[in-house]
Enzyme design. Structure first.
Site, mmCIF file in Angstrom:
data_model
loop_
_atom_site.group_PDB
_atom_site.id
_atom_site.type_symbol
_atom_site.label_atom_id
_atom_site.label_comp_id
_atom_site.label_asym_id
_atom_site.label_seq_id
_atom_site.Cartn_x
_atom_site.Cartn_y
_atom_site.Cartn_z
ATOM 1 N N TRP A 64 0.838 -1.202 0.000
ATOM 2 C CA TRP A 64 0.000 0.000 0.000
ATOM 3 C C TRP A 64 0.864 1.239 0.000
ATOM 4 C CZ3 TRP A 64 -3.210 0.368 5.227
ATOM 5 C CH2 TRP A 64 -2.410 0.026 6.313
ATOM 6 N N HIS A 82 -14.370 26.194 -5.973
ATOM 7 C CA HIS A 82 -13.000 26.374 -6.468
ATOM 8 C C HIS A 82 -12.736 27.839 -6.794
ATOM 9 C CE1 HIS A 82 -9.268 25.743 -8.467
ATOM 10 N NE2 HIS A 82 -9.718 25.762 -9.693
HETATM 11 MN MN MN Z 1 -9.335 22.511 -11.550
#
Ligand code: MN
Length: 260
Positions: A64, A82
């Site tokens: 992992w 965003h």
């Molecule tokens: Mn982006």
């Protein structure tokens, strides 16, 4: 949707008459990342994969890794938060967007010839209207993606960003084109370049319209898509679900399309 519709879809998937197209670029240390000039602040790091164990003394039976990964890296989803214009919208983060919005019809506007001739190609309102006259109107709630074949440059940061002393040169939409798509109440806009805007979008009004206007309208973005040349202009279904990151502004996705 009736149970008959789902039964037909299930049979079509099993028989292969409905195919799954992978619209995702490989995600790893070689994935190109955006480079912003210093006046815009900090940049996102490249992907780093750190081994925890690999069937050894650190974990005898298992392998992992842990990842260093920007939210906006590789083939990825932009959530409304965003951009500053989308910061106060409802359900504007990757963990609060209704899951119904992750599966939707998709319109693919092929401007690969234009982008090959001119890397600074900009999609205009007239060009979208021409496409609609040929293929049918863009429906509310659907995705609009621009095919440019730019994904074929995604192997190297240099060819993908395509920057010179004047900045990056890559195709994208005009501000008016984005306004027009918002007026059609689409669910989001996507393309094959590193972000949802053109390389020249910093000089547009407003700057970065695919971010500023789309997210300001509560819509989504998809960047660094691949294989749009395998999709029909209309009729495919896009599945693009970001990780359920708490307050996430975006996330890498495994973007898939169903085509018949
Ligand atoms: Mn982006």
């Amino acid at each position: 949707m009736s149970s008959t519709t789902l039964t037909s879809l299930a049979s079509a998937l099993l028989s292969g008459s409905v195919k799954v197209v992978d619209l995702t670029a490989p995600l790893g240390p070689d994935t190109p990342v955006l480079y912003l000039p210093p006046q815009f602040g900090k940049n996102t790091p490249k992907v780093a994969v750190h081994t925890i164990s690999e069937y050894n003394e650190d974990g005898p039976f298992w392998a992992w890794n842990w990842l260093e990964l920007g939210e906006h890296t590789g083939t990825h989803f932009d959530a409304p938060c965003h951009w500053i214009t989308g910061k106060d919208k409802e359900n504007n983060t990757t963990d609060t967007i209704p899951p119904q919005n992750f599966v939707a019809p998709v319109n693919v506007i092929d401007r690969s010839k234009e982008a090959a001739e001119n890397p600074d190609y900009l999609l205009t309102v007239d060009s979208i209207k021409e496409w609609e006259a040929e293929h049918g109107a863009i429906e509310a709630g659907s995705w609009v993606l621009m095919r440019s074949d730019w994904y074929k440059r995604n192997g190297s940061t240099e060819t993908f960003l395509n920057a010179d002393e004047n900045g990056p040169h890559s195709p994208g939409p005009t501000a008016e084109a984005i306004q027009y798509l918002i007026s059609k109440n689409i669910i989001g806009w996507g393309q094959e370049t590193i972000g949802t805007d053109a390389g020249s979008a910093g000089g547009m009004n407003p700057p970065f319209p695919a971010h500023n206007l789309m997210h300001g309208a509560g819509k989504y973005g998809l960047a660094s898509l691949s294989n749009l040349d395998q999709l029909p202009p209309k009729g495919a279904v896009l599945i693009a679900a970001p990780l359920k990151l708490v307050k996430g502004t975006g996330s890498p996705v495994r973007a898939l399309a169903l085509i018949a």
